[in-house]
Write a protein that holds these residues in place. Structure first.
Motif, short mmCIF file in Angstrom:
data_model
loop_
_atom_site.label_atom_id
_atom_site.label_comp_id
_atom_site.label_asym_id
_atom_site.label_seq_id
_atom_site.Cartn_x
_atom_site.Cartn_y
_atom_site.Cartn_z
N SER A 62 -24.91 -54.95 22.30
CA SER A 62 -23.66 -55.50 21.77
C SER A 62 -22.65 -54.41 21.41
CB SER A 62 -23.95 -56.38 20.56
OG SER A 62 -24.58 -55.64 19.54
N GLN B 162 -17.86 -60.21 25.24
CA GLN B 162 -17.53 -59.04 24.45
C GLN B 162 -18.19 -59.12 23.08
OE1 GLN B 162 -13.48 -58.82 23.02
NE2 GLN B 162 -13.33 -56.68 23.69
N GLY B 163 -18.90 -58.06 22.68
CA GLY B 163 -19.55 -58.00 21.37
C GLY B 163 -20.91 -58.65 21.30
N ALA B 164 -21.38 -59.24 22.39
CA ALA B 164 -22.71 -59.88 22.42
C ALA B 164 -23.66 -59.05 23.29
CB ALA B 164 -22.60 -61.30 22.96
N THR B 165 -24.93 -59.12 22.99
CA THR B 165 -25.93 -58.45 23.82
C THR B 165 -25.99 -59.15 25.18
OG1 THR B 165 -27.22 -57.87 21.88
CG2 THR B 165 -28.38 -57.85 23.99
N THR C 202 -20.09 -57.82 12.45
CA THR C 202 -21.47 -57.56 12.84
C THR C 202 -22.47 -58.24 11.92
OG1 THR C 202 -21.50 -55.52 11.56
CG2 THR C 202 -20.92 -55.35 13.90
N ALA D 169 -14.03 -61.58 22.59
CA ALA D 169 -14.73 -62.08 21.41
C ALA D 169 -13.72 -62.61 20.40
CB ALA D 169 -15.55 -60.97 20.77
N THR E 75 -20.91 -53.67 24.68
CA THR E 75 -20.03 -54.74 25.18
C THR E 75 -18.82 -54.92 24.28
OG1 THR E 75 -21.16 -56.58 24.05
CG2 THR E 75 -22.00 -55.94 26.23
N ALA E 76 -18.95 -54.60 22.97
CA ALA E 76 -17.82 -54.71 22.05
C ALA E 76 -16.71 -53.73 22.43
CB ALA E 76 -18.28 -54.45 20.62
#
Length: 125
Positions: free
Chosen positions: A74, A15-18, A122, A117, A77-78
């Protein structure tokens, strides 16, 4: 005639990552499928019959070697809640067949686990 069954692969998205996954599409003999003139599409859903979905960006990176890249930025996914999802990847030949449609083949399917995450900023540092 042999029917091709989509390969099954479990994936993990942080979550939150590319997210990026690179793969090669092989035929039943294990040889790479020539994807010249093909376009890829991939979708992530919470369940198979969910009405909402998240699209991956699919790029044919080497058509003659059957290589594809599947990505999700990202920011996307976030927005995903941690948990299990399902996905599939379809390639379509960009030539209309005699039925007036494109030939589409599901080449990959499976379950995605989205892990939560801890860092949500960011900024770097």
């Amino acid at each position: 005639r042999r029917n091709k069954i989509a390969a099954y692969q479990e994936l993990t998205i942080e979550q939150g990552a590319t997210f990026t996954s690179n793969l090669t599409v092989d035929d039943s003999s294990g040889d790479p499928v020539n994807l010249t003139g093909h376009t890829g599409y991939a979708v992530l859903r919470k369940t198979y019959d969910s009405t909402t979905s998240n699209n991956f960006t699919v790029t044919v990176t080497s058509a003659t070697l059957g290589e594809i890249s599947m990505k999700m930025p990202s920011a996307n996914t976030a927005a995903l809640k941690p948990g299990r999802y399902c996905y599939d990847l379809v390639v379509a030949n960009n030539v209309v067949n005699s039925s007036g449609d494109y030939t589409k083949t599901r080449v990959l399917e499976g379950i995605v686990t989205v892990t939560p995450a801890v860092t949500t900023s960011t900024g770097a540092g």
